[in-house]
Design an enzyme around this catalytic site. Structure first.
Site, PDB file in Angstrom:
ATOM      1  N   HIS A 227      14.890  70.022  42.677  1.00 10.81           N
ATOM      2  CA  HIS A 227      15.310  69.540  43.943  1.00 10.81           C
ATOM      3  C   HIS A 227      16.799  69.910  44.070  1.00 10.81           C
ATOM      4  O   HIS A 227      17.438  70.108  42.612  1.00 10.81           O
ATOM      5  CB  HIS A 227      15.529  67.598  44.314  1.00 10.81           C
ATOM      6  CG  HIS A 227      16.615  66.817  42.699  1.00 10.81           C
ATOM      7  ND1 HIS A 227      15.125  67.011  41.117  1.00 10.81           N
ATOM      8  CD2 HIS A 227      17.323  66.362  42.350  1.00 10.81           C
ATOM      9  CE1 HIS A 227      16.166  66.038  40.657  1.00 10.81           C
ATOM     10  NE2 HIS A 227      16.903  66.112  41.088  1.00 10.81           N
ATOM     11  N   PHE A 228      17.624  69.891  45.230  1.00  8.39           N
ATOM     12  CA  PHE A 228      18.615  70.327  45.532  1.00  8.39           C
ATOM     13  C   PHE A 228      19.915  69.304  45.744  1.00  8.39           C
ATOM     14  O   PHE A 228      19.283  68.202  46.564  1.00  8.39           O
ATOM     15  CB  PHE A 228      19.216  71.188  46.600  1.00  8.39           C
ATOM     16  CG  PHE A 228      18.729  72.180  46.273  1.00  8.39           C
ATOM     17  CD1 PHE A 228      19.082  73.750  45.409  1.00  8.39           C
ATOM     18  CD2 PHE A 228      17.040  73.505  46.731  1.00  8.39           C
ATOM     19  CE1 PHE A 228      18.864  75.003  45.637  1.00  8.39           C
ATOM     20  CE2 PHE A 228      16.849  74.216  47.058  1.00  8.39           C
ATOM     21  CZ  PHE A 228      17.436  75.705  45.969  1.00  8.39           C
TER      22      PHE A 228
END
Ligand SMILES: [Zn+2]
Length: 161
Positions: free
Chosen positions: A120-121
């Site tokens: 995930h960013f």
């Protein structure tokens, strides 16, 4: 000068409210999206708010598929993820008018990943002087109402994504 971008701490708090389920896997049941602070679920990507953000407006952008590494992503997923990061930045800019952003990815526990099995960013809006604000607030877990309010403000903006 205190450095706000402390991703290991962010990840710790991001993972702090888990009850055994992956917070990034949207599943098929949309009825708990508000509770889970999910702003958007597309065919390939999901966008949610960090439940315990380092700063208000801290978003997380993940693939819908539960994968842990960049090389596990398809080309379509990679394109969609970056597109959604761009839209998250655009929407936060419109809604909250930050002066800048930190966008980051923590790969592996030693790099600070709190949930290392679902990539995930982080999209973190920044304002001039926000490090002072953070220093004053100390433990940002005291602002859950702000998160709910921000969620309600951002949600309609993600309907058009
Ligand atoms: Zn997952």
């Amino acid at each position: 000068m205190e450095i706000l971008w402390a991703p290991w701490r962010m990840e710790y708090v991001a993972a702090g409210n888990e009850e055994g389920e992956c917070i990034f896997c949207p599943g098929n049941d949309r009825s708990h999206d508000e509770e889970r602070l999910i702003l958007y679920v597309g065919g390939r990507s999901v966008i949610l708010m960090n439940r315990f953000p380092y700063i208000n407006g801290h978003l997380l952008v993940a693939p819908v598929r539960h994968v842990s590494s960049l090389d596990a992503l398809t080309d379509g997923e990679k394109l969609d993820l970056i597109t959604m990061v761009e839209r998250a930045v655009r929407i936060l800019t419109k809604a909250m008018n930050p002066g800048g952003f930190n966008v980051g990815l923590n790969l592996g526990r030693i790099a600070g990943a709190g949930v290392e099995d679902h990539i995930h960013f982080h999209v973190v809006p920044r304002w001039s002087g926000d490090t002072n604000y953070i220093t004053v607030i100390g433990d940002v877990r005291v602002i859950p109402e702000h998160i709910r309010a921000t969620y309600k403000k951002l949600l309609p903006l993600f309907h058009d994504v």
